[in-house]
Design a protein around this motif. Structure first.
Motif, PDB file in Angstrom:
ATOM      1  N   THR A   1     -63.931  38.318  89.475  1.00 42.27           N
ATOM      2  CA  THR A   1     -63.191  39.536  90.116  1.00 42.27           C
ATOM      3  C   THR A   1     -62.788  39.359  91.390  1.00 42.27           C
ATOM      4  OG1 THR A   1     -65.327  40.344  90.584  1.00 42.27           O
ATOM      5  CG2 THR A   1     -64.525  41.325  88.777  1.00 42.27           C
TER       6      THR A   1
ATOM      7  N   MET B   1     -60.871  46.866  98.930  1.00 43.32           N
ATOM      8  CA  MET B   1     -60.470  47.478  98.245  1.00 43.32           C
ATOM      9  C   MET B   1     -59.049  47.564  97.849  1.00 43.32           C
ATOM     10  SD  MET B   1     -61.962  50.061  96.729  1.00 43.32           S
ATOM     11  CE  MET B   1     -61.178  50.602  95.193  1.00 43.32           C
TER      12      MET B   1
ATOM     13  N   ALA C   1     -58.296  44.708  95.691  1.00 42.69           N
ATOM     14  CA  ALA C   1     -59.128  45.084  94.255  1.00 42.69           C
ATOM     15  C   ALA C   1     -58.049  46.007  93.440  1.00 42.69           C
ATOM     16  CB  ALA C   1     -60.406  46.065  94.319  1.00 42.69           C
ATOM     17  N   GLN C   2     -57.400  46.915  94.117  1.00 40.55           N
ATOM     18  CA  GLN C   2     -56.178  47.670  93.474  1.00 40.55           C
ATOM     19  C   GLN C   2     -54.834  46.878  92.973  1.00 40.55           C
ATOM     20  OE1 GLN C   2     -55.475  50.924  96.073  1.00 40.55           O
ATOM     21  NE2 GLN C   2     -57.338  52.147  95.174  1.00 40.55           N
ATOM     22  N   ASP C   3     -54.634  45.809  93.983  1.00 41.10           N
ATOM     23  CA  ASP C   3     -53.508  45.031  93.774  1.00 41.10           C
ATOM     24  C   ASP C   3     -54.048  43.956  92.446  1.00 41.10           C
ATOM     25  OD1 ASP C   3     -52.186  45.767  95.636  1.00 41.10           O
ATOM     26  OD2 ASP C   3     -52.512  44.314  96.997  1.00 41.10           O
ATOM     27  N   GLN C   4     -55.314  43.938  92.125  1.00 43.73           N
ATOM     28  CA  GLN C   4     -55.584  43.052  91.173  1.00 43.73           C
ATOM     29  C   GLN C   4     -55.397  44.104  89.960  1.00 43.73           C
ATOM     30  OE1 GLN C   4     -55.908  40.265  91.119  1.00 43.73           O
ATOM     31  NE2 GLN C   4     -57.159  39.629  89.298  1.00 43.73           N
ATOM     32  N   MET C   5     -55.915  45.261  90.173  1.00 41.18           N
ATOM     33  CA  MET C   5     -55.825  46.239  88.806  1.00 41.18           C
ATOM     34  C   MET C   5     -54.231  46.341  88.260  1.00 41.18           C
ATOM     35  SD  MET C   5     -58.217  49.492  89.362  1.00 41.18           S
ATOM     36  CE  MET C   5     -59.010  49.553  91.011  1.00 41.18           C
ATOM     37  N   VAL C   6     -53.405  46.400  89.409  1.00 43.15           N
ATOM     38  CA  VAL C   6     -51.861  46.287  88.912  1.00 43.15           C
ATOM     39  C   VAL C   6     -51.645  45.086  88.174  1.00 43.15           C
ATOM     40  CG1 VAL C   6     -49.507  46.145  89.960  1.00 43.15           C
ATOM     41  CG2 VAL C   6     -51.333  47.836  91.008  1.00 43.15           C
TER      42      VAL C   6
ATOM     43  N   LEU D   1     -53.344  43.105  86.564  1.00 43.25           N
ATOM     44  CA  LEU D   1     -54.293  42.755  84.989  1.00 43.25           C
ATOM     45  C   LEU D   1     -53.809  44.198  84.150  1.00 43.25           C
ATOM     46  CD1 LEU D   1     -57.723  42.410  86.462  1.00 43.25           C
ATOM     47  CD2 LEU D   1     -56.408  40.890  85.191  1.00 43.25           C
ATOM     48  N   SER D   2     -53.080  45.037  84.716  1.00 40.79           N
ATOM     49  CA  SER D   2     -52.547  46.384  83.896  1.00 40.79           C
ATOM     50  C   SER D   2     -51.249  46.151  83.599  1.00 40.79           C
ATOM     51  CB  SER D   2     -52.950  47.586  84.753  1.00 40.79           C
ATOM     52  OG  SER D   2     -52.449  48.687  84.056  1.00 40.79           O
TER      53      SER D   2
ATOM     54  N   LYS E   1     -48.746  43.536  84.601  1.00 40.03           N
ATOM     55  CA  LYS E   1     -47.761  42.189  84.751  1.00 40.03           C
ATOM     56  C   LYS E   1     -47.861  41.335  83.681  1.00 40.03           C
ATOM     57  CE  LYS E   1     -47.888  42.282  89.814  1.00 40.03           C
ATOM     58  NZ  LYS E   1     -48.193  41.581  91.164  1.00 40.03           N
TER      59      LYS E   1
ATOM     60  N   TYR F   1     -59.615  34.833  85.958  1.00 36.60           N
ATOM     61  CA  TYR F   1     -59.151  35.958  86.979  1.00 36.60           C
ATOM     62  C   TYR F   1     -58.176  36.305  86.688  1.00 36.60           C
ATOM     63  CZ  TYR F   1     -58.052  37.158  91.859  1.00 36.60           C
ATOM     64  OH  TYR F   1     -57.406  37.891  92.860  1.00 36.60           O
ATOM     65  N   LEU F   2     -56.952  36.066  86.055  1.00 36.76           N
ATOM     66  CA  LEU F   2     -55.839  36.542  85.647  1.00 36.76           C
ATOM     67  C   LEU F   2     -55.757  37.347  84.273  1.00 36.76           C
ATOM     68  CD1 LEU F   2     -53.624  33.627  86.982  1.00 36.76           C
ATOM     69  CD2 LEU F   2     -54.302  35.830  88.095  1.00 36.76           C
ATOM     70  N   GLY F   3     -56.968  37.183  83.622  1.00 34.92           N
ATOM     71  CA  GLY F   3     -56.969  37.912  82.304  1.00 34.92           C
ATOM     72  C   GLY F   3     -56.164  37.192  81.469  1.00 34.92           C
TER      73      GLY F   3
END
Lengths: 250, 250
Positions: free
Chosen positions: B75, B134, B137-142, B144-145, B147, B186-188
């Motif tokens: 994460t 935070m 974390a939101q950038d990371q959600m973007v 993973l979701s 990209k 890390y990048l899924g």
DNA sequence: TTATGATGTTACAAACTGTTACACGATTTC
DNA sequence: GAAATCGTGTAACAGTTTGTAACATCATAA
């Protein structure tokens, strides 16, 4: 910078805190009027100047970002009792829209910060809130990073169930406030995959449709098992084994 | 609960704060001895009792969770100056391991909380830190979701570049402290997809390998363009248009 | 130098998810 | 009340990413 009563700033803060004796976040907002948002209406947009903090009194809000090509990512759903707009930046880092009709109360950022700074009661509560939010964000990263469509759906339903039951056991029925498209954008799937997966869960008797926007939990145990986050701790044992690497059977 | 010097607790806190005059997080840890972690060594594990907060002095740490089947999700990567272990829970919510040789300093949670509670200087800094975390974390959600593999890689390289340059412009060379497997987790993605995508970027002349664990940025502009987060604000205009829905051309 | 294991790369088939298209029912609009 | 619109469900097909396996490279030690 830290001082005793000889410092007027502290004394004033103390007096301010004594008047309303703010003990909960909710009381902080209690003097603000309620505002109403229609379904689909926006509260603020990514990039707007961030001047207020909001408390949701009623309804469901979605928090999202838009990236290139118009791709949308919903980073969270917020319910009554939650707060939105927390940040140190001068602009909001995401947009917020009403999923259902919503009621909110607002506070200027300055008023909020002052209240927090002057209340030793509120500070740990804010800290706790932010920690919970961070934990939720990490769980979401796990979901988006490594979970299958089915696991994502089941995790999502479990989360909704837990939120609706208020930390007690699973409720019989789970209400879906949001559309399939919202679910898809939250779970990192397409609307069709959400549809397919829901259909499969219904066919296997794990959930039963109850109207268009609710499910009955026919087999809550199965649902939990399908979330994919079982056994996280199983091999996390002796901390004395210092050089142990995480097992990674790839 | 809030009071002046007549309250001995506050007076003691004030005295404590006066001695070292803590103005930065770093100073908070300055009295703790440095501890060393070998490459691959664990600092703590998900589920361990959370008794300490750590500051990283040197090296790179990975934060991760393990879910069913041993799937690993990283994460975050933490660098010198970052802190780990912040949480209100009694157990750590994730594991932390050294990617490179690492030096840390620790503080008990209680000592940390007391210091924060008694220092009006430190509190906004902590708040700021948590907000940044935070946002990341939101950038990371973007990422993973929504990209693609290529966008994820480019975003990751950009992030590393920004971190290494310290908020200034992109450096010529980006150092990779971690393995391909770490990047994948890390990048899924899978390690193979990371490899393939890196190869493509090299073939297109966007990056040039510089040893096994570094890249030269041949076309930083291209790299930025491939991140996929362009134009986020383009249609976020007039806040007066209240009922506007996010455009979603699906 | 050669051997050895860890790490990284490439190729191909398979799987899952995305894409496209259309059908259905409910609600809204005229 | 009929038509249009919206949200949703279903299906066939296409595409990216994955899984598997083989091979290459690097680092370390014999």
């Amino acid at each position: 910078m830290f001082s005793t009563a000889s410092n007027p700033k502290v004394a004033i803060a103390a007096m301010a805190a004594m008047k309303p004796q703010l003990a909960t976040m909710d009381e902080l907002f209690s003097t603000s009027p309620r505002e109403t948002l229609e379904m689909g209406e926006g509260l603020f947009w990514e990039g707007d100047r961030a001047q207020h903090i909001f408390e949701i009194t009623e309804g469901v809000l979605r928090i999202f970002k838009i990236i290139a090509d118009g791709r949308r990512v919903i980073t969270g759903f917020l319910y009554a009792g939650d707060m939105v707009g927390l940040s140190l930046k001068n602009v909001y880092l995401y947009s917020a829209e009403a999923v259902t009709p919503v009621k909110v109360r607002r506070l200027t950022r300055k008023a909020f910060q002052d209240a927090i700074e002057n209340s030793p009661e509120l500070r740990p509560q804010l800290f706790s809130l932010m920690c919970d939010e961070m934990a939720a964000a990490q769980d979401q990263m796990v979901l988006l990073s490594r979970k299958s469509a089915e696991e994502r759906l089941c995790s999502f339903l479990m989360m909704l169930g837990q939120r609706q039951s208020g930390q007690t056991q699973m409720p019989k029925t789970i209400q879906l406030a949001m559309s399939r498209q919202d679910m898809a954008d939250y779970l990192g799937l397409t609307i069709e995959t959400v549809s397919r997966t829901v259909t499969k869960l219904i066919q296997r008797g794990i959930i039963t449709p109850n109207g268009r926007h609710a499910f009955d939990l026919t087999k809550p145990g199965k649902l939990l098992a399908l979330c994919g986050d079982g056994d996280s701790y199983e091999d996390v044992g002796d901390p004395a084994v210092k050089t142990r690497q995480a097992v990674w059977p790839h």
